[in-house]
Scaffold this active site. Structure first.
Site, PDB file in Angstrom:
ATOM      1  N   CYS A   1       3.323  -3.417   9.778  1.00 44.27           N
ATOM      2  CA  CYS A   1       2.384  -3.006   8.726  1.00 44.27           C
ATOM      3  C   CYS A   1       1.761  -1.667   9.096  1.00 44.27           C
ATOM      4  O   CYS A   1       0.643  -1.613   9.531  1.00 44.27           O
ATOM      5  CB  CYS A   1       1.329  -4.097   8.535  1.00 44.27           C
ATOM      6  SG  CYS A   1       0.306  -3.865   7.077  1.00 44.27           S
TER       7      CYS A   1
ATOM      8  N   CYS B   1       4.347  -7.398   4.393  1.00 47.10           N
ATOM      9  CA  CYS B   1       4.054  -7.970   3.068  1.00 47.10           C
ATOM     10  C   CYS B   1       5.323  -8.533   2.435  1.00 47.10           C
ATOM     11  O   CYS B   1       5.337  -9.646   1.922  1.00 47.10           O
ATOM     12  CB  CYS B   1       3.456  -6.911   2.148  1.00 47.10           C
ATOM     13  SG  CYS B   1       2.039  -6.062   2.801  1.00 47.10           S
TER      14      CYS B   1
ATOM     15  N   CYS C   1      -6.361  -3.385  30.876  1.00 50.33           N
ATOM     16  CA  CYS C   1      -5.707  -4.189  29.839  1.00 50.33           C
ATOM     17  C   CYS C   1      -6.695  -4.516  28.715  1.00 50.33           C
ATOM     18  O   CYS C   1      -7.878  -4.760  28.954  1.00 50.33           O
ATOM     19  CB  CYS C   1      -5.184  -5.467  30.489  1.00 50.33           C
ATOM     20  SG  CYS C   1      -4.727  -6.736  29.317  1.00 50.33           S
TER      21      CYS C   1
ATOM     22  N   HIS D   1       3.747  -7.411  25.245  1.00 57.63           N
ATOM     23  CA  HIS D   1       3.131  -7.720  26.546  1.00 57.63           C
ATOM     24  C   HIS D   1       4.118  -7.553  27.713  1.00 57.63           C
ATOM     25  O   HIS D   1       3.714  -7.273  28.836  1.00 57.63           O
ATOM     26  CB  HIS D   1       2.635  -9.166  26.465  1.00 57.63           C
ATOM     27  CG  HIS D   1       1.765  -9.615  27.584  1.00 57.63           C
ATOM     28  ND1 HIS D   1       0.595  -8.989  27.954  1.00 57.63           N
ATOM     29  CD2 HIS D   1       1.886 -10.688  28.423  1.00 57.63           C
ATOM     30  CE1 HIS D   1       0.031  -9.653  28.965  1.00 57.63           C
ATOM     31  NE2 HIS D   1       0.804 -10.675  29.264  1.00 57.63           N
TER      32      HIS D   1
ATOM     33  N   CYS E   1       4.853   1.567   3.845  1.00 55.75           N
ATOM     34  CA  CYS E   1       6.228   1.409   4.348  1.00 55.75           C
ATOM     35  C   CYS E   1       7.065   2.621   3.949  1.00 55.75           C
ATOM     36  O   CYS E   1       7.857   3.126   4.748  1.00 55.75           O
ATOM     37  CB  CYS E   1       6.847   0.141   3.791  1.00 55.75           C
ATOM     38  SG  CYS E   1       5.867  -1.353   4.043  1.00 55.75           S
TER      39      CYS E   1
ATOM     40  N   CYS F   1      -0.441   2.222  19.262  1.00 52.60           N
ATOM     41  CA  CYS F   1      -1.797   1.630  19.215  1.00 52.60           C
ATOM     42  C   CYS F   1      -2.392   1.482  20.612  1.00 52.60           C
ATOM     43  O   CYS F   1      -3.479   2.001  20.902  1.00 52.60           O
ATOM     44  CB  CYS F   1      -1.752   0.279  18.502  1.00 52.60           C
ATOM     45  SG  CYS F   1      -1.113   0.378  16.813  1.00 52.60           S
TER      46      CYS F   1
ATOM     47  N   CYS G   1      -6.423  -8.078  22.225  1.00 53.78           N
ATOM     48  CA  CYS G   1      -5.024  -7.630  22.099  1.00 53.78           C
ATOM     49  C   CYS G   1      -4.088  -8.805  21.805  1.00 53.78           C
ATOM     50  O   CYS G   1      -4.124  -9.834  22.475  1.00 53.78           O
ATOM     51  CB  CYS G   1      -4.585  -6.918  23.378  1.00 53.78           C
ATOM     52  SG  CYS G   1      -2.925  -6.238  23.223  1.00 53.78           S
TER      53      CYS G   1
ATOM     54  N   CYS H   1       4.465  -3.475  28.191  1.00 49.07           N
ATOM     55  CA  CYS H   1       3.260  -2.672  28.012  1.00 49.07           C
ATOM     56  C   CYS H   1       2.909  -1.901  29.284  1.00 49.07           C
ATOM     57  O   CYS H   1       2.919  -2.472  30.380  1.00 49.07           O
ATOM     58  CB  CYS H   1       2.105  -3.608  27.640  1.00 49.07           C
ATOM     59  SG  CYS H   1       0.550  -2.730  27.409  1.00 49.07           S
TER      60      CYS H   1
ATOM     61  N   CYS I   1       7.452  -1.193  19.898  1.00 47.29           N
ATOM     62  CA  CYS I   1       6.439  -0.124  19.923  1.00 47.29           C
ATOM     63  C   CYS I   1       6.252   0.513  21.311  1.00 47.29           C
ATOM     64  O   CYS I   1       6.140   1.740  21.401  1.00 47.29           O
ATOM     65  CB  CYS I   1       5.088  -0.649  19.449  1.00 47.29           C
ATOM     66  SG  CYS I   1       5.027  -1.132  17.723  1.00 47.29           S
TER      67      CYS I   1
ATOM     68  N   CYS J   1       0.830  -1.216   0.000  1.00 45.68           N
ATOM     69  CA  CYS J   1       0.000   0.000   0.000  1.00 45.68           C
ATOM     70  C   CYS J   1       0.863   1.265   0.000  1.00 45.68           C
ATOM     71  O   CYS J   1       0.337   2.363   0.106  1.00 45.68           O
ATOM     72  CB  CYS J   1      -0.937  -0.002   1.195  1.00 45.68           C
ATOM     73  SG  CYS J   1      -0.113   0.391   2.749  1.00 45.68           S
TER      74      CYS J   1
ATOM     75  N   CYS K   1      -3.322  -4.319  20.239  1.00 51.67           N
ATOM     76  CA  CYS K   1      -2.289  -4.690  19.255  1.00 51.67           C
ATOM     77  C   CYS K   1      -2.903  -5.720  18.315  1.00 51.67           C
ATOM     78  O   CYS K   1      -3.607  -6.636  18.759  1.00 51.67           O
ATOM     79  CB  CYS K   1      -1.083  -5.277  19.992  1.00 51.67           C
ATOM     80  SG  CYS K   1       0.133  -6.030  18.900  1.00 51.67           S
TER      81      CYS K   1
ATOM     82  N   CYS L   1       0.898  -6.961  13.935  1.00 58.58           N
ATOM     83  CA  CYS L   1       1.270  -6.725  12.526  1.00 58.58           C
ATOM     84  C   CYS L   1       2.720  -7.051  12.211  1.00 58.58           C
ATOM     85  O   CYS L   1       3.091  -7.052  11.042  1.00 58.58           O
ATOM     86  CB  CYS L   1       0.909  -5.304  12.105  1.00 58.58           C
ATOM     87  SG  CYS L   1       2.076  -4.037  12.655  1.00 58.58           S
TER      88      CYS L   1
HETATM   89 FE1  FSX Z   1       2.458  -3.944   3.362  1.00 62.86          FE
HETATM   90 FE2  FSX Z   1       3.997  -1.630   2.569  1.00 62.86          FE
HETATM   91 FE3  FSX Z   1       1.379  -2.919   5.348  1.00 62.86          FE
HETATM   92 FE4  FSX Z   1       1.281  -1.156   3.597  1.00 62.86          FE
HETATM   93  O1  FSX Z   1       3.809  -1.066   0.914  1.00 62.86           O
HETATM   94  S1  FSX Z   1       3.422  -3.863   5.355  1.00 62.86           S
HETATM   95  S2  FSX Z   1       0.233  -3.212   3.362  1.00 62.86           S
HETATM   96  S3  FSX Z   1       1.302  -0.708   5.803  1.00 62.86           S
HETATM   97  O2  FSX Z   1       2.950  -0.386   3.336  1.00 62.86           O
HETATM   98  O3  FSX Z   1       3.837  -3.425   2.173  1.00 62.86           O
HETATM   99 FE1  SF4 Z   2      -0.638  -7.319  27.255  1.00 61.67          FE
HETATM  100 FE2  SF4 Z   2      -2.206  -6.127  25.447  1.00 61.67          FE
HETATM  101 FE3  SF4 Z   2      -2.877  -6.096  28.027  1.00 61.67          FE
HETATM  102 FE4  SF4 Z   2      -0.801  -4.666  27.137  1.00 61.67          FE
HETATM  103  S1  SF4 Z   2      -2.963  -4.344  26.607  1.00 61.67           S
HETATM  104  S2  SF4 Z   2      -0.862  -5.926  28.997  1.00 61.67           S
HETATM  105  S3  SF4 Z   2       0.031  -6.050  25.572  1.00 61.67           S
HETATM  106  S4  SF4 Z   2      -2.733  -7.944  26.694  1.00 61.67           S
END
Ligand code: FSX
Ligand code: SF4
Length: 288
Positions: free
Chosen positions: A159, A121, A222, A199, A20, A249, A228, A202, A237, A17, A256, A259
């Protein structure tokens, strides 16, 4: 500081998409201008020779780079693949300059020093390879195994991937060369860039430990009951956060969705349903 020495990068976009690339343009340290123009490590910078989103040239002059660099710099340049590789119908689901993406990647990879599979991807197939996958999309490593292409591949999933994960991976390649086997995890990511379950780091973990769960979006606690996938996902992250460290996120109250993992998206779906014990066991076992 301007670059005294450069390493060429060919950035090839397959089925994705372009998120990246957009994510990389959000890079802060270095910012995208520094990344394109300056040194990345002392004495060496990257020279992006081909990047469909960023480059000025179009048409034949642009496409000629894809033939010129592999001849002139065989064994020296990095190939960054963004997006999956469509393989069904002789690759005709994805064409670049009237040549199937699969054919382009095959030719570009064979003379690269290493391939960086950027984004889920490119690393594992991701969304384009989701069921029912009519275009036969494959991740880069799987495509190379099918084709018998032997070139080192470093996966940088997400992603999209956080810009720092690309920068940190390229810094590793420039400073230390190709990763040793023990520096990669079992799904081909640099441990230094990915290791550590969400986890485990977090800020809502204390809620999990005492059983304080949100049962609807917007509630504190949580997010496990809301689906999640942080217990099954390795990524930095929680402490790097996104968009210049503003938020991420789970910080914004969203579970989560896993991804960065090879199972994404099919094996992490439905996103808003808690895994059954069997699903959880399978994902946790693979992650460890
Ligand atoms: Fe994939 Fe790249 Fe996801 Fe997009 O192009 S990792 S669909 S956010 O951006 O390949
Ligand atoms: Fe674990 Fe998700 Fe709860 Fe954070 S929100 S403690 S990552 S299950």
């Amino acid at each position: 500081m301007t670059k005294s020495r450069t390493r060429s990068v060919i950035w090839f976009q397959g089925a994705g998409c372009t998120g990246c690339s957009i994510s990389l343009m959000n890079s802060e340290y270095p910012d995208i201008q520094n990344l394109l123009l300056d040194e990345l490590v002392p004495g060496t910078g990257l020279a992006f020779r081909f990047h469909a989103t960023l480059m000025g040239p179009t048409g034949r002059p642009a496409l000629e780079v894809l033939e010129r660099i592999p001849e002139a710099q065989a064994g020296e340049y990095f190939l960054v693949v963004e997006g999956a590789i469509p393989t069904a119908e002789d690759g005709r689901f994805g064409m670049v300059g009237e040549v199937p993406m699969a054919e382009r990647v095959r030719a570009l990879a064979q003379k690269a020093v290493a391939v960086v599979a950027l984004g889920t991807c490119a690393a594992y197939g991701g969304i384009p390879a989701g069921t029912p996958n009519p275009s036969g999309c494959l991740g880069t490593g799987a495509f190379f195994r099918k084709e018998g292409i032997e070139v080192p591949v470093v996966n940088v999933p997400g992603c999209p991937p956080h810009p720092r994960w690309f920068v940190e991976t390229m810094v590793h390649l420039l400073l230390f060369g190709l990763p040793r086997p023990e520096e990669l995890d079992e799904v081909g990511r640099l441990k230094s860039v990915y290791q550590g379950l969400i986890h485990e780091n977090c800020p809502r973990r204390a809620d999990f430990d005492v059983g304080r769960f949100a049962s609807a979006f917007g509630q504190p606690g949580c997010l496990y009951e809301l689906g999640c996938k942080g217990p099954y996902t390795d990524s930095h992250c929680p402490f790097q956060r996104w968009n210049g460290g503003v938020n991420w996120c789970i910080g914004a109250g969203h579970p989560c969705i896993g991804c960065c993992e090879p199972e994404f998206p099919d094996g992490m779906s439905p996103f808003y349903r808690k895994f059954t014990a069997e699903e959880a066991k399978a994902s946790y076992r693979r992650n460890r």
